[in-house]
Design a protein around this motif. Sequence first.
Motif, PDB file in Angstrom:
ATOM      1  N   PRO A   1      -1.813 -32.597  17.703  1.00  0.00           N
ATOM      2  CA  PRO A   1      -2.642 -31.546  18.318  1.00  0.00           C
ATOM      3  C   PRO A   1      -2.012 -30.823  19.507  1.00  0.00           C
ATOM      4  CG  PRO A   1      -4.043 -33.340  17.661  1.00  0.00           C
ATOM      5  CD  PRO A   1      -2.625 -33.766  17.320  1.00  0.00           C
ATOM      6  N   GLU A   2      -1.498 -31.559  20.482  1.00  0.00           N
ATOM      7  CA  GLU A   2      -0.964 -30.918  21.706  1.00  0.00           C
ATOM      8  C   GLU A   2       0.134 -29.904  21.405  1.00  0.00           C
ATOM      9  OE1 GLU A   2      -0.441 -34.912  23.880  1.00  0.00           O
ATOM     10  OE2 GLU A   2       0.457 -33.379  25.159  1.00  0.00           O
ATOM     11  N   PHE A   3       0.845 -30.109  20.274  1.00  0.00           N
ATOM     12  CA  PHE A   3       2.054 -29.311  20.020  1.00  0.00           C
ATOM     13  C   PHE A   3       1.874 -28.255  18.927  1.00  0.00           C
ATOM     14  CE2 PHE A   3       4.757 -31.827  22.722  1.00  0.00           C
ATOM     15  CZ  PHE A   3       4.098 -33.050  22.765  1.00  0.00           C
ATOM     16  N   VAL A   4       0.699 -28.243  18.251  1.00  0.00           N
ATOM     17  CA  VAL A   4       0.584 -27.323  17.113  1.00  0.00           C
ATOM     18  C   VAL A   4       0.311 -25.895  17.578  1.00  0.00           C
ATOM     19  CG1 VAL A   4      -0.158 -29.115  15.500  1.00  0.00           C
ATOM     20  CG2 VAL A   4      -1.891 -27.768  16.729  1.00  0.00           C
ATOM     21  N   ALA A   5       0.794 -24.950  16.776  1.00  0.00           N
ATOM     22  CA  ALA A   5       0.651 -23.519  17.068  1.00  0.00           C
ATOM     23  C   ALA A   5      -0.708 -23.019  16.591  1.00  0.00           C
ATOM     24  CB  ALA A   5       1.782 -22.761  16.373  1.00  0.00           C
ATOM     25  N   PRO A   6      -1.143 -21.838  17.051  1.00  0.00           N
ATOM     26  CA  PRO A   6      -2.455 -21.303  16.653  1.00  0.00           C
ATOM     27  C   PRO A   6      -2.623 -21.211  15.139  1.00  0.00           C
ATOM     28  CG  PRO A   6      -1.566 -20.021  18.475  1.00  0.00           C
ATOM     29  CD  PRO A   6      -0.478 -20.979  18.050  1.00  0.00           C
ATOM     30  N   GLU A   7      -1.557 -20.859  14.405  1.00  0.00           N
ATOM     31  CA  GLU A   7      -1.679 -20.699  12.942  1.00  0.00           C
ATOM     32  C   GLU A   7      -2.006 -22.033  12.267  1.00  0.00           C
ATOM     33  OE1 GLU A   7       0.958 -19.850  14.715  1.00  0.00           O
ATOM     34  OE2 GLU A   7       2.841 -20.647  13.888  1.00  0.00           O
ATOM     35  N   VAL A   8      -1.594 -23.150  12.913  1.00  0.00           N
ATOM     36  CA  VAL A   8      -1.918 -24.455  12.323  1.00  0.00           C
ATOM     37  C   VAL A   8      -3.401 -24.724  12.531  1.00  0.00           C
ATOM     38  CG1 VAL A   8      -1.500 -26.946  12.421  1.00  0.00           C
ATOM     39  CG2 VAL A   8       0.402 -25.339  12.753  1.00  0.00           C
ATOM     40  N   VAL A   9      -3.890 -24.442  13.755  1.00  0.00           N
ATOM     41  CA  VAL A   9      -5.317 -24.664  14.065  1.00  0.00           C
ATOM     42  C   VAL A   9      -6.194 -23.803  13.156  1.00  0.00           C
ATOM     43  CG1 VAL A   9      -7.089 -24.502  15.852  1.00  0.00           C
ATOM     44  CG2 VAL A   9      -4.764 -25.198  16.457  1.00  0.00           C
ATOM     45  N   ASN A  10      -5.745 -22.547  12.915  1.00  0.00           N
ATOM     46  CA  ASN A  10      -6.549 -21.622  12.102  1.00  0.00           C
ATOM     47  C   ASN A  10      -6.247 -21.717  10.609  1.00  0.00           C
ATOM     48  OD1 ASN A  10      -7.763 -20.639  14.387  1.00  0.00           O
ATOM     49  ND2 ASN A  10      -6.160 -19.107  14.725  1.00  0.00           N
ATOM     50  N   TYR A  11      -5.432 -22.737  10.238  1.00  0.00           N
ATOM     51  CA  TYR A  11      -5.129 -22.943   8.808  1.00  0.00           C
ATOM     52  C   TYR A  11      -4.550 -21.665   8.184  1.00  0.00           C
ATOM     53  CZ  TYR A  11      -5.506 -25.938   4.754  1.00  0.00           C
ATOM     54  OH  TYR A  11      -5.210 -26.759   3.699  1.00  0.00           O
TER      55      TYR A  11
ATOM     56  N   ARG B   1      -9.926 -33.114  21.394  1.00  0.00           N
ATOM     57  CA  ARG B   1      -9.166 -32.379  20.376  1.00  0.00           C
ATOM     58  C   ARG B   1      -9.651 -30.936  20.277  1.00  0.00           C
ATOM     59  NH1 ARG B   1      -6.686 -34.620  15.422  1.00  0.00           N
ATOM     60  NH2 ARG B   1      -6.781 -33.068  13.759  1.00  0.00           N
ATOM     61  N   ASP B   2     -10.970 -30.763  20.249  1.00  0.00           N
ATOM     62  CA  ASP B   2     -11.508 -29.394  20.085  1.00  0.00           C
ATOM     63  C   ASP B   2     -11.147 -28.499  21.263  1.00  0.00           C
ATOM     64  OD1 ASP B   2     -14.577 -30.383  18.332  1.00  0.00           O
ATOM     65  OD2 ASP B   2     -12.486 -30.136  17.700  1.00  0.00           O
ATOM     66  N   GLU B   3     -11.173 -29.079  22.477  1.00  0.00           N
ATOM     67  CA  GLU B   3     -10.829 -28.274  23.657  1.00  0.00           C
ATOM     68  C   GLU B   3      -9.353 -27.885  23.603  1.00  0.00           C
ATOM     69  OE1 GLU B   3     -12.646 -29.656  27.461  1.00  0.00           O
ATOM     70  OE2 GLU B   3     -10.626 -29.248  28.249  1.00  0.00           O
ATOM     71  N   THR B   4      -8.521 -28.848  23.166  1.00  0.00           N
ATOM     72  CA  THR B   4      -7.083 -28.559  23.031  1.00  0.00           C
ATOM     73  C   THR B   4      -6.888 -27.421  22.039  1.00  0.00           C
ATOM     74  OG1 THR B   4      -6.516 -30.870  23.532  1.00  0.00           O
ATOM     75  CG2 THR B   4      -4.851 -29.556  22.375  1.00  0.00           C
ATOM     76  N   PHE B   5      -7.552 -27.532  20.874  1.00  0.00           N
ATOM     77  CA  PHE B   5      -7.416 -26.494  19.845  1.00  0.00           C
ATOM     78  C   PHE B   5      -7.910 -25.152  20.367  1.00  0.00           C
ATOM     79  CE2 PHE B   5      -7.516 -29.600  15.978  1.00  0.00           C
ATOM     80  CZ  PHE B   5      -6.187 -29.888  16.192  1.00  0.00           C
ATOM     81  N   SER B   6      -8.983 -25.154  21.156  1.00  0.00           N
ATOM     82  CA  SER B   6      -9.508 -23.896  21.702  1.00  0.00           C
ATOM     83  C   SER B   6      -8.493 -23.287  22.676  1.00  0.00           C
ATOM     84  CB  SER B   6     -10.838 -24.168  22.403  1.00  0.00           C
ATOM     85  OG  SER B   6     -11.149 -23.097  23.247  1.00  0.00           O
ATOM     86  N   ASN B   7      -7.890 -24.126  23.518  1.00  0.00           N
ATOM     87  CA  ASN B   7      -6.870 -23.618  24.458  1.00  0.00           C
ATOM     88  C   ASN B   7      -5.700 -22.995  23.690  1.00  0.00           C
ATOM     89  OD1 ASN B   7      -8.333 -24.531  26.653  1.00  0.00           O
ATOM     90  ND2 ASN B   7      -7.248 -26.508  26.764  1.00  0.00           N
ATOM     91  N   ILE B   8      -5.343 -23.631  22.562  1.00  0.00           N
ATOM     92  CA  ILE B   8      -4.195 -23.144  21.775  1.00  0.00           C
ATOM     93  C   ILE B   8      -4.516 -21.785  21.143  1.00  0.00           C
ATOM     94  CG2 ILE B   8      -2.841 -23.585  19.662  1.00  0.00           C
ATOM     95  CD1 ILE B   8      -3.074 -26.633  20.435  1.00  0.00           C
ATOM     96  N   THR B   9      -5.675 -21.710  20.482  1.00  0.00           N
ATOM     97  CA  THR B   9      -5.965 -20.447  19.760  1.00  0.00           C
ATOM     98  C   THR B   9      -6.211 -19.299  20.747  1.00  0.00           C
ATOM     99  OG1 THR B   9      -8.281 -21.124  19.634  1.00  0.00           O
ATOM    100  CG2 THR B   9      -6.905 -21.555  17.704  1.00  0.00           C
TER     101      THR B   9
END
Length: 293
Positions: free
Chosen positions: A179-189, A220-228
């Motif tokens: 999670p910490e290292f994934v790019a926005p495109e990974v979070v948004n599938y 995890r969700d907060e991390t993903f939100s920060n990333i996107t």
Amino acid sequence: VHFDDTPFEDVFDIETELGSGQFAVVRRVRDKKTGERYAAKFIKKRRYATSRRGVTRQNIEREVRVLQKIRGHSNVVELHAVYETASDVIIVLELVSGGELFDHVCAKECLDEVEAAAFIKQILLAVRHLHSLHIVHLDIKPENVMLKQRGESHIKIIDFGLSREIEPGATVKDMVGTPEFVAPEVVNYEPLSPATDMWAVGVVTYILLSGGSPFLGDNRDETFSNITRVRYHFSDRYFKNTSKHAKDFISRLFVRDVDQRATVEECLQHPWIRGPEGNAVDIRKASCITISH
Ligand SMILES: Cc1ccnnc1
């Protein structure tokens, strides 16, 4: 690489455990004839299609195929041999014994720019090698980068368990990585690409220079939100004395649009990598040393 059908135990003595993951254990082994030491990755095979434990044959073969394709680069771990038992596939790799880059950073809390740039340059050279072969790593993080020897600054990427070939134009969508290292495109599938690795290089650079993780949230969700939302900042606490080149290098990678994100070639041409920092000239920019005192 020869797929040896001599029993693994006849060839190697098993020594100490080096690390373990969800379905793999890495042990230091010693060739009985030559005395050479290696790192043997024991990957548990999935017994039944419906099982969630173990790794599918397809995924194991993919990792071996990647390791075979990328051989011969000094910043990539070398494949030595592959063995199979009833329960495991054993990938015998070059022994990289200098410890994780992650521990090296923790020991100093963070690195000065010269040391950080010298490490990042080697990671970029390894990533350029992968991308030139249309392979994406998809799990670049300090734990997967190790020092070849303790006290030296030669690093190797050691784990390709999530790597895959992506032919130009092909679309790969998968929720992989840490999670910490994934790019926005990974979070948004959305489609993955070499740019996905470049985002992770940005995260590793930020961590080496500050000791902190740019997008990490309380869950995890907060991390993903920060990333996107590409929500990060250069906190004065750690980045006050950091050069504008270093901050610009990172900013060129934390770009949502994959077409605008810096490529590995552009990174290798960036002043922070090409400049004195990248050539490990001994200008000690004491950005974080003051913190660690
Ligand atoms: C953990 C590890 C993996 C590969 N080579 N050496 C050590």
